[in-house]
Scaffold this motif. Structure first.
Motif, PDB file in Angstrom:
ATOM      1  N   ASP A   1      -1.998   4.782  -3.537  1.00  0.00           N
ATOM      2  CA  ASP A   1      -3.213   4.011  -3.246  1.00  0.00           C
ATOM      3  C   ASP A   1      -4.147   4.804  -2.341  1.00  0.00           C
ATOM      4  OD1 ASP A   1      -2.413   1.645  -4.664  1.00  0.00           O
ATOM      5  OD2 ASP A   1      -1.143   1.098  -2.957  1.00  0.00           O
TER       6      ASP A   1
ATOM      7  N   THR B   1      -2.607  -2.722  -3.050  1.00  0.00           N
ATOM      8  CA  THR B   1      -2.411  -3.418  -4.313  1.00  0.00           C
ATOM      9  C   THR B   1      -2.081  -4.860  -3.957  1.00  0.00           C
ATOM     10  OG1 THR B   1      -1.585  -1.413  -5.374  1.00  0.00           O
ATOM     11  CG2 THR B   1      -0.990  -3.517  -6.401  1.00  0.00           C
TER      12      THR B   1
ATOM     13  N   VAL C   1       0.860  -1.181   0.000  1.00  0.00           N
ATOM     14  CA  VAL C   1       0.000   0.000   0.000  1.00  0.00           C
ATOM     15  C   VAL C   1       0.895   1.229   0.000  1.00  0.00           C
ATOM     16  CG1 VAL C   1      -0.308  -0.002   2.512  1.00  0.00           C
ATOM     17  CG2 VAL C   1      -2.011   1.104   1.064  1.00  0.00           C
TER      18      VAL C   1
END
Length: 142
Positions: A55, A77, A51
């Motif tokens: 994000d 992700t 992350v």
């Protein structure tokens, strides 16, 4: 030069968080450590996700301030590009540029052993070029 050499210079410390960590807590980790991404790992060895600031910003735009109480698992992700310490720096630089990601966890024998950023990769490339320049200058001056 291999990524292993980059890690030997910068260190192998990796900041991780649990999947249930809130985005607000994640922001505290990013600020505390002066980093741009955290590896999400339930056990500290496996890479469950990553992350990054990107994000968080994207989810903040989509969901507003409510994202701060969401878990990192909701914003991370999950399909993480990882690499081995034996990867060539130039190869990883190409993959990072093409994939448009800035942080790559290093995995060896199935375990998280480090992380490199695009800044680490660029720094190592600059150092290699400077060493080559110095070598050529010394050769010319002989």
């Amino acid at each position: 030069m291999r990524i292993r050499e980059v890690i030997s210079r910068k260190g192998d410390a990796v900041v991780t968080c649990q999947p249930g960590t809130t985005v607000g807590e994640l922001l505290g980790l990013l600020a505390e450590h002066g980093i741009g991404a955290v590896v999400v790992s339930g056990d500290g060895r496996a890479v469950d996700g990553i992350v990054s600031e990107r994000d968080v910003v994207r989810r903040l735009h989509e969901r507003g301030a409510a994202v701060l109480t969401a878990s990192v698992q909701e914003v991370m992700t999950a399909a993480v590009h990882t690499t081995s310490p034996d990867t060539e720096v130039a190869e990883l630089a190409g993959a990072m540029t093409e994939g448009r990601f800035r942080h790559v966890p290093l995995v060896e024998d199935g375990a998280l052993v480090g992380i490199v950023s695009i800044g680490d990769v660029v720094r190592s490339r600059i150092e290699a070029l400077a060493a080559e320049r110095d070598h050529l200058q010394a050769y010319i001056q002989q």
